[in-house]
Design a protein around this motif. Sequence first.
Motif, short mmCIF file in Angstrom:
data_model
loop_
_atom_site.label_atom_id
_atom_site.label_comp_id
_atom_site.label_asym_id
_atom_site.label_seq_id
_atom_site.Cartn_x
_atom_site.Cartn_y
_atom_site.Cartn_z
N TYR A 1 -28.86 16.51 33.61
CA TYR A 1 -30.11 16.20 33.80
C TYR A 1 -30.23 14.91 34.76
O TYR A 1 -29.27 14.50 35.14
CB TYR A 1 -30.55 15.95 32.62
CG TYR A 1 -30.76 16.86 31.59
CD1 TYR A 1 -31.83 17.86 31.64
CD2 TYR A 1 -30.01 16.82 30.52
CE1 TYR A 1 -31.82 18.83 30.67
CE2 TYR A 1 -29.85 17.92 29.58
CZ TYR A 1 -30.94 19.13 29.74
OH TYR A 1 -30.92 19.87 28.78
N LYS A 2 -31.57 14.38 35.07
CA LYS A 2 -31.72 13.14 35.87
C LYS A 2 -30.95 12.04 35.31
O LYS A 2 -30.48 11.23 35.86
CB LYS A 2 -33.16 13.04 35.91
CG LYS A 2 -33.74 12.38 37.20
CD LYS A 2 -35.25 12.35 37.34
CE LYS A 2 -35.92 13.04 38.04
NZ LYS A 2 -37.41 13.02 37.97
N GLU A 3 -30.86 12.09 33.79
CA GLU A 3 -30.43 10.71 33.44
C GLU A 3 -28.91 10.80 33.45
O GLU A 3 -28.31 9.82 33.07
CB GLU A 3 -30.44 10.84 31.82
CG GLU A 3 -32.35 10.75 31.45
CD GLU A 3 -32.64 9.38 31.83
OE1 GLU A 3 -32.20 8.29 31.69
OE2 GLU A 3 -34.06 9.20 32.46
N THR A 4 -28.27 12.10 33.75
CA THR A 4 -26.87 12.16 33.51
C THR A 4 -26.09 11.56 34.85
O THR A 4 -26.56 11.88 35.87
CB THR A 4 -26.40 13.60 33.59
OG1 THR A 4 -27.30 14.13 32.64
CG2 THR A 4 -25.02 13.65 32.84
N ARG A 5 -25.40 10.62 34.73
CA ARG A 5 -24.47 9.97 35.60
C ARG A 5 -23.38 10.69 36.08
O ARG A 5 -22.82 11.55 34.95
CB ARG A 5 -24.20 8.48 35.46
CG ARG A 5 -25.24 7.60 35.37
CD ARG A 5 -24.60 6.07 34.92
NE ARG A 5 -24.39 6.13 33.60
CZ ARG A 5 -23.11 5.89 33.39
NH1 ARG A 5 -22.06 5.51 34.04
NH2 ARG A 5 -22.75 5.96 31.63
N VAL A 6 -22.90 10.71 37.20
CA VAL A 6 -21.83 11.90 37.61
C VAL A 6 -20.32 11.31 37.01
O VAL A 6 -19.61 11.93 36.48
CB VAL A 6 -21.53 11.93 39.00
CG1 VAL A 6 -20.09 12.51 39.46
CG2 VAL A 6 -22.65 12.70 39.78
N GLU A 7 -20.47 9.84 36.65
CA GLU A 7 -19.29 9.35 35.94
C GLU A 7 -19.10 9.96 34.60
O GLU A 7 -18.05 9.98 33.97
CB GLU A 7 -19.37 7.95 35.92
CG GLU A 7 -19.30 7.07 37.32
CD GLU A 7 -20.65 7.20 37.94
OE1 GLU A 7 -21.71 7.01 37.43
OE2 GLU A 7 -20.85 7.32 39.28
N GLU A 8 -20.29 10.03 33.95
CA GLU A 8 -20.26 10.56 32.71
C GLU A 8 -19.73 12.01 32.67
O GLU A 8 -19.06 12.53 31.64
CB GLU A 8 -21.76 10.74 32.05
CG GLU A 8 -22.30 9.25 31.74
CD GLU A 8 -23.44 9.55 30.84
OE1 GLU A 8 -23.55 9.96 29.74
OE2 GLU A 8 -24.58 9.64 31.58
N VAL A 9 -20.21 12.64 33.65
CA VAL A 9 -19.68 14.15 33.82
C VAL A 9 -18.11 14.22 33.84
O VAL A 9 -17.25 14.88 33.12
CB VAL A 9 -20.16 14.87 34.88
CG1 VAL A 9 -19.80 16.43 34.96
CG2 VAL A 9 -21.47 14.94 34.65
#
Length: 334
Positions: free
Chosen positions: A172-180
């Motif tokens: 989602y918009k809130e999801t940072r790529v670092e989190e992925v």
Amino acid sequence: MRYPIGFTMAQARHRARMEQAGHTRYPTVLMLEPLYTCNLACIGCSVERHTGKLADRMPLETVFKAVDDCGAPIVNICGGEPTLYPELKELIEGLIARDKYIILCTNALKLDTKVYGVIPPSERLFLMVHLDGLRETHDYVCNRKGVFDKAVEMIRKGKELGYYVYLNTTVYKETRVEEVEALCQMVDELRADGILISPGYEYESVTADVFLTREQIHEKFRQIRAFSHRYRINATPLFLEFAAGLRELPCSPWSTVNYTPKGWKAPCYLIEGEGYFDNWEDFWNHTNWEYWESRIDPRCQNCKMHSGFEHSAVTAAMKTLKGTIQLAVWSLRK
Ligand code: SF4
């Protein structure tokens, strides 16, 4: 291997059988929604999928008729939350008896009481646990605190008990790529079997501003693609190129058909562009597949979902020797 050998071979055999018989369109996955009841109300989920009454769930005989009519070798049980389906054990036993591979899409909150110790591990059963980010993001998306911690506990326990367990992450918009990337690392730490990563679909019924624009999808997936070779990501290389905006693909909505408490949903899991059909023949023969493949409908413009495009990605890869080798190497990698 990326997926267990039996699962990969079942898909390959099905594809070969269908194409030898001259079919250019055929379902490989049935997205089965036996109920529209859920124990969460995630902010990015289509509203009807978590507001249904349990009493309105599908009877088992209706489910099995849909499974037999469609003939897909893979049944993805979603909903709603499938662990709330009171007949889940009988449903899974019936699918295994029909030689199906089963993906159980779950928020994991009830795995310890409804699956572990009730439904034994099987090489045909894959638990697919939603984890849409790290603790803060996932709990925000699920609209409840504690869901992330419970899901992680259930993934760990599932692996200890011998189940196949995958993570399923919507970006989602809130999801940072670092989190992925942190979630990809968690797959290794938890000894899970892989992670599916997909951009969220912008449902008309969802008013929250959580979805990515087409450009934002491309930007995030370019970064995800750059680190994808280091992790067990269950999206083919060509699908990731498509999600990153590096190639175009037609949609294959017929490859992943959707049966719901309202009937067969046309054209796909995401939109009811042609409404619902009571029986398989009407759905299959009267949906305007050519129109939906073209993606000219406004509702398709921003769609980059696995369910529509993974079949197209595999077909495109298999058109060239280089693509076929790349796909084979990807399938064989651990
Ligand atoms: S592009 Fe997306 S919304 Fe449109 S038919 Fe395909 S899967 Fe459905």
